[in-house]
Each structure stands twice: as C-alpha cells, then as structure tokens.
Design an enzyme around this catalytic site. Structure first.
Site, short mmCIF file in Angstrom:
data_model
loop_
_atom_site.label_atom_id
_atom_site.label_comp_id
_atom_site.label_asym_id
_atom_site.label_seq_id
_atom_site.Cartn_x
_atom_site.Cartn_y
_atom_site.Cartn_z
N GLY A 173 5.71 5.25 -2.80
CA GLY A 173 6.50 6.47 -2.79
C GLY A 173 7.97 6.15 -2.51
O GLY A 173 8.49 5.14 -3.00
N LYS B 137 8.00 8.07 17.51
CA LYS B 137 8.97 6.97 17.69
C LYS B 137 9.31 6.78 19.16
O LYS B 137 9.45 5.65 19.64
CB LYS B 137 10.22 7.26 16.88
CG LYS B 137 9.96 7.24 15.37
CD LYS B 137 11.07 7.94 14.62
CE LYS B 137 10.91 7.84 13.13
NZ LYS B 137 11.89 8.65 12.39
N THR C 22 8.44 2.23 -3.31
CA THR C 22 9.16 1.92 -4.55
C THR C 22 10.32 0.95 -4.28
O THR C 22 10.52 -0.02 -4.99
CB THR C 22 9.72 3.22 -5.17
OG1 THR C 22 8.64 4.12 -5.38
CG2 THR C 22 10.43 2.93 -6.47
N LYS D 90 4.81 5.18 11.80
CA LYS D 90 4.94 5.46 13.24
C LYS D 90 3.87 6.41 13.73
O LYS D 90 3.44 6.34 14.88
CB LYS D 90 6.32 6.00 13.58
CG LYS D 90 6.80 7.15 12.72
CD LYS D 90 7.36 6.63 11.41
CE LYS D 90 8.42 7.41 10.83
NZ LYS D 90 8.49 8.16 9.74
N LEU E 233 0.87 -1.20 0.00
CA LEU E 233 0.00 0.00 0.00
C LEU E 233 0.89 1.23 0.00
O LEU E 233 1.58 1.51 0.99
CB LEU E 233 -0.90 0.00 1.24
CG LEU E 233 -1.73 -1.27 1.49
CD1 LEU E 233 -2.62 -1.07 2.73
CD2 LEU E 233 -2.55 -1.67 0.28
N GLY E 234 0.92 1.94 -1.14
CA GLY E 234 1.78 3.12 -1.24
C GLY E 234 3.01 2.78 -2.07
O GLY E 234 3.61 1.72 -1.89
N1 LIG Z 1 10.96 8.16 3.92
C1 LIG Z 1 11.57 7.54 4.92
O1 LIG Z 1 12.81 7.61 5.10
C2 LIG Z 1 10.77 6.73 5.90
C3 LIG Z 1 11.45 5.97 6.86
C4 LIG Z 1 10.70 5.24 7.80
C5 LIG Z 1 9.33 5.24 7.75
N2 LIG Z 1 8.70 5.98 6.79
C6 LIG Z 1 7.24 5.94 6.79
O2 LIG Z 1 6.84 5.21 5.62
C7 LIG Z 1 5.59 5.73 5.13
C8 LIG Z 1 5.78 6.17 3.68
O3 LIG Z 1 6.81 7.13 3.67
P1 LIG Z 1 7.38 7.65 2.26
O4 LIG Z 1 8.59 8.46 2.57
O5 LIG Z 1 7.49 6.52 1.29
O6 LIG Z 1 6.20 8.63 1.81
P2 LIG Z 1 5.78 9.06 0.33
O7 LIG Z 1 4.88 10.25 0.50
O8 LIG Z 1 6.98 9.15 -0.56
O9 LIG Z 1 4.91 7.80 -0.20
C9 LIG Z 1 3.60 7.55 0.24
C10 LIG Z 1 2.90 6.90 -0.94
O10 LIG Z 1 1.62 6.46 -0.55
C11 LIG Z 1 0.66 6.91 -1.50
N3 LIG Z 1 -0.62 7.12 -0.84
C12 LIG Z 1 -0.89 8.01 0.12
N4 LIG Z 1 -2.20 7.91 0.46
C13 LIG Z 1 -2.72 6.93 -0.32
C14 LIG Z 1 -4.01 6.36 -0.46
N5 LIG Z 1 -5.03 6.81 0.29
N6 LIG Z 1 -4.19 5.38 -1.34
C15 LIG Z 1 -3.16 4.94 -2.11
N7 LIG Z 1 -1.90 5.43 -2.04
C16 LIG Z 1 -1.72 6.42 -1.14
C17 LIG Z 1 1.23 8.22 -2.04
O11 LIG Z 1 0.69 8.51 -3.31
C18 LIG Z 1 2.72 7.88 -2.11
O12 LIG Z 1 3.01 7.22 -3.32
C19 LIG Z 1 5.21 6.85 6.09
O13 LIG Z 1 4.39 6.32 7.11
C20 LIG Z 1 6.55 7.27 6.70
O14 LIG Z 1 6.39 7.86 7.99
C21 LIG Z 1 9.37 6.73 5.88
N1 LIG Z 2 11.00 11.57 8.24
C1 LIG Z 2 11.58 10.49 9.04
C2 LIG Z 2 11.69 9.25 8.17
C3 LIG Z 2 12.22 8.06 8.93
O1 LIG Z 2 11.27 7.63 9.89
C4 LIG Z 2 12.98 10.90 9.51
O2 LIG Z 2 13.49 11.89 9.00
O3 LIG Z 2 13.53 10.23 10.39
#
Ligand SMILES: NC(=O)c1ccc[n+]([C@@H]2O[C@H](COP(=O)([O-])OP(=O)(O)OC[C@H]3O[C@@H](n4cnc5c(N)ncnc54)[C@H](O)[C@@H]3O)[C@@H](O)[C@H]2O)c1
Ligand SMILES: N[C@@H](CCO)C(=O)O
Ligand code: NA
Length: 440
Positions: A19, A210, A23, A110, A16-17
């Site tokens: 991004g 966290k 990816t 989180k 689910l997602g």
């Molecule tokens: N980026 C990081 O380093 C990182 C690290 C740890 C945890 N996370 C967590 O992982 C999750 C994703 O982070 P990210 O950086 O990939 O975010 P992102 O915004 O790059 O990706 C989120 C994806 O989910 C999709 N999306 C959002 N709502 C949606 C819906 N209702 N239906 C279908 N698709 C939907 C968006 O279009 C996007 O493609 C978040 O909870 C974030 O806190 C991120």
């Molecule tokens: N936005 C968060 C992603 C990792 O959880 C950070 O910068 O630590």
C-alpha cells in the site's frame, strides 16, 4: 559508484503489503539495489510481495511476477520479512511464522507492537533473529534506536511529543485554513498519512500505541496500549482552535510518558490527549504531518527529534534503514539489542499526573463572579495562574462574559471535581471547555 559487493549469498527479502508504505519500500529496494548491496555486504533479492488480491493489485512499481496472495508460503522462503500490512492478524501470525523459520523481521506496525510486541520480541530472542521497528514510531524520524540504544546508559525522565502526523495535519489545517475536522481528515487520507481506518488517528489510538512503544523503550519496562490514558481530537471545535490562538497557544495532540509516583510508588505514567502548547514552544511550530519528540534524560539533558512522521516515502526510509541493519547482522553474525525489562517500572494511572489546565467559562457579566469561581477552585486545592475576562462579542447575548482561567499544575481528579462544582454556580452559564496546558 558503489564498491564491488563481497561474495556473500544474496539475502532474500519478502514484503508483506503493498500500500502507501509497501509500494515505496519496493521502489527503494529496486532503485537502490546496488547501494544497498554495498552497504549490507550482500545483494538483497526481493523474492515476493504479498497482497490481498493479485488481480486487483495495480501498483506499477511492482513486477507482477513478484505478487502473491500466499503470504504464508512467502515468509517461509525469506531471510528478511518486511511487514507493512497493518492490523493485528494475520500480521502477527505471519511474523511469528517468519521468526520461527529463522527470518529477521522489520515492521512498521505500531498497533501490533503496542498490543503484543513482547510475544514477538521473545520469539525473536529464542530464534536469535532481529525484530526492528524504527518506522513504527514517528515515521522517518530516528527515535527508536536513539531511545533504545543511544540513551541506554542514561536515565530518561520524560518523553513528550507529537507522534501522529494525521492529527497534526488536521489541527494545523483547522488553525491555518479554517478547515473543519472532517475535511482535513479527508485531505490527510488522500496524502497517505492516515491509517486504513482514520479513527485510529483522530481518536488517539495510533499515538497511544506509539507512546506505549516509546515508554517501554525509554523506561526499560513493559507498557501496552491498554496502559495509556487516551483522548483524541474529535471533541475539539473551531471555537477551541480560535480561543487557543486568542490566548497565545496552539492546539496539538501530545503523547507524554514520564516517571511519576502514585501513593508512594514510583512508576511510569503514559498519556495521549489534546493540549494547549504556548506559541513560543518549538512544538507549536510543527506543521502538517511533521512529528517532533522531546526526550529528557538526566545526563543528556533535553533532546529534540524532528521530521516527517507520516507518508509512504519518509516511512519507507525508516523501513529500509532497518532492512540494512538486520541484513548486516545476518551477513556479519549477531543481532541487535533485545527487549530490556530491567527496570520493571509499574505503569501508574495517568490520572495521578499533575498538569496545568485552561478552563473557559461563560459567566454572568456582573461583579463578584470571579470571586465565586476562585473560591470554588481554592476549595478544591486548585490554584489560579492567570485569569482573562472578555465580553462575549460573538453571540447576541451580551449579558454573558467569557472567563478564561489558567490553573497551576493539579491532578485530573481535582480538576474534574472543580469543574463539577463551578457548573453548579448560578453565575456560570456553562463550562465551554477544559484543556490541558503543556510545554510551558
Ligand atoms: N502511512 C504511513 O504514513 C505510515 C507510517 C508509519 C507506519 N505505517 C504503518 O505501516 C503499515 C501499512 O500502512 P499503509 O499506510 O501502507 O497502509 P495501506 O492500507 O496503504 O497498505 C496496507 C497494504 O497491505 C495489504 N494487506 C492488508 N492485509 C493483507 C493481507 N491479509 N494479506 C496481504 N496483504 C494485505 C493491503 O491490501 C494494502 O495494500 C501499517 O501498520 C501502518 O500503521 C504507516
Ligand atoms: N497514521 C499515522 C501514520 C504514521 O505512523 C500518522 O498519521 O502518524
Ligand atoms: Na521512526
């Protein structure tokens, strides 16, 4: 060469997602399919990737036939659901639907877990499935499992660390390259570290979430984000960064969860705030988006966990580790540990926590000033650990000196009333900053 996979039906995986993290999760599921199948004991079949809008989704990594905007239908036909969408809804409802349908869940969310994790854990226990979330805290660093499982037989007394990569990257760039906060945040966003709304990072909400999750695991109790005393980094200035360096410190955003007492009641205090860390402390050398967490336990002593706390690829590593774990449980039977609440420790106001402070003042450069300031500190039961006075060279007004006072540990309310009283002294031109000192 991976060993032949035993004859077990494929496990259907939904993501689910798609991004920054999603990816990379899809890429690893695809490129490592053979190795993952051997490790799990069954093939993992990616059955779909939910995105907001199939038409606009442009990631080349994903086979477009797998993209769907119907996340609800997708979770109904999966054995393992990986949630990397973020946000509270619809992520929460989708995960509850997945669990009700008997799917195991892996999430990096989180914000959701710190707000409503217990609902998910209870539903998963009821359904006999896993909810794993190693990626939700400190990215690639294995910290959730060690605290939840490896230290379950010990008595953790304190957890202290850097758990937000974006703010560590920002503070590091401000100190090492003189970037201003906004410039550094933009760089962190471009590198995929920041939340969809970076306010969550810079105002400390992400670190607080966290901290709440880690505190719940470490102290076997329930801590939600509302229980965390939170202060972000947006009030910090280039002057704060400069004076940290001048006085032998590095500015960090720290998350701290520790046992404490307030009015004779033992409980847990959880706080997130900027802090001055001595340059000699290992946390001072955590650069860029790296994270580091110290865990203190009575039998184990002090443990340090270190690694990449943010970024799509490192986070996907933690997600895939959880996917292998929950998939193995489905192949071999059983499930991982449930939420542990045996301690039921109350959460105490963090204001009762006693910490050291560095108070920076601009004062009239004449005899007796220090005596007046010291008298105010003493009358509020705040003792001085160190004092440093330097003429103000960076402003044309050379009549005012800079007084930097480091205090011994004191409760927050004592510092607040002390600063108020000092501000009223006519020899004090202004209180420039009040920052906590941690990690001595
Ligand atoms: N980026 C990081 O380093 C990182 C690290 C740890 C945890 N996370 C967590 O992982 C999750 C994703 O982070 P990210 O950086 O990939 O975010 P992102 O915004 O790059 O990706 C989120 C994806 O989910 C999709 N999306 C959002 N709502 C949606 C819906 N209702 N239906 C279908 N698709 C939907 C968006 O279009 C996007 O493609 C978040 O909870 C974030 O806190 C991120
Ligand atoms: N936005 C968060 C992603 C990792 O959880 C950070 O910068 O630590
Ligand atoms: Na982690």
């Amino acid at each position: 060469m991976p060993s032949p996979v035993p004859a077990h039906p494929s496990l259907r995986v939904a993501v689910l997602g798609c991004g920054v993290v999603g990816t990379e999760v899809v890429r690893l599921l695809t490129t490592q399919a053979a190795d993952l199948a051997s490790r799990v004991g069954a093939p993992l079949e990616l059955v779909g990737v939910a995105v907001r809008d199939v038409e606009t989704e442009r990631d080349a990594v994903v086979d477009r036939a797998l993209l769907t905007a119907d996340a609800e239908a997708l979770v109904e036909r999966a054995d393992v659901v990986v949630e990397v969408m973020g946000g509270i809804e619809p992520a929460r409802s989708l995960l509850l639907r997945a669990i009700a349908g008997g799917a195991s869940v892996v999430t990096a969310n989180k914000a959701l877990l710190a707000q409503d994790g217990p609902t998910l854990y209870a539903a998963a226990d009821e359904a006999g499935v896993d909810v794993y979330f190693e990626a939700a805290v400190a990215g690639a660093i294995p910290i959730v499992r060690p605290v939840r499982e490896s230290l379950a037989g010990d008595r953790v007394t304190r957890v202290l660390g850097i758990v937000n990569g974006t703010t560590n990257y920002v503070l590091d760039k401000m100190a090492s390259e003189g970037l201003d906060l906004d410039q550094a945040v933009k760089e962190a966003q471009a590198l995929g570290y920041a939340e969809a709304d970076p306010t969550a990072d810079v105002e400390g909400y992400d670190a607080a979430a966290k901290a709440a999750i880690l505190a719940s695991l470490a102290f076997h109790t329930r801590v939600s984000i509302e229980d965390v005393s939170r202060e972000g980094i947006t009030s910090l200035t280039a002057d704060d960064v400069l004076w940290a360096q001048r006085t032998g410190y590095v500015l960090k955003l720290l998350a701290i969860a520790e046992r404490g007492t307030a009015d004779g009641v033992e409980g847990v205090q959880v706080r997130v705030h900027p802090a001055l860390v001595p340059v000699s402390h290992p946390l001072a050398n955590v650069r860029g988006a790296y994270n580091a967490v110290f865990v203190e336990a009575e039998a184990a002593g002090e443990l340090m966990f270190y690694g990449r706390g943010a970024g799509g690829e490192p986070t996907a590593s933690a997600v895939l580790g959880d996917v292998v774990s929950v998939a193995r449980h489905r192949v071999l039977g059983g499930k991982g540990p449930i939420e542990s609440r045996y301690a039921e420790l109350p959460v105490l106001p963090a204001a009762a926590a006693r910490t050291r402070y560095q108070v920076r003042l601009e004062v009239a450069d004449r005899p007796g000033v220090l005596a007046q300031v010291s008298t105010v500190l003493a009358s509020h039961d705040v003792s001085i650990e160190a004092v440093r006075q330097t003429p103000v060279t960076e402003t044309p007004d050379a009549d005012y000196a800079r007084l930097v006072i480091t205090t011994h540990a004191a409760p927050e309310h004592a510092l607040r009333s002390t600063v108020e009283a000092i501000t009223g002294l006519d020899v004090v031109r202004r209180v420039v900053s009040v920052l906590r000192v941690e990690g001595a």
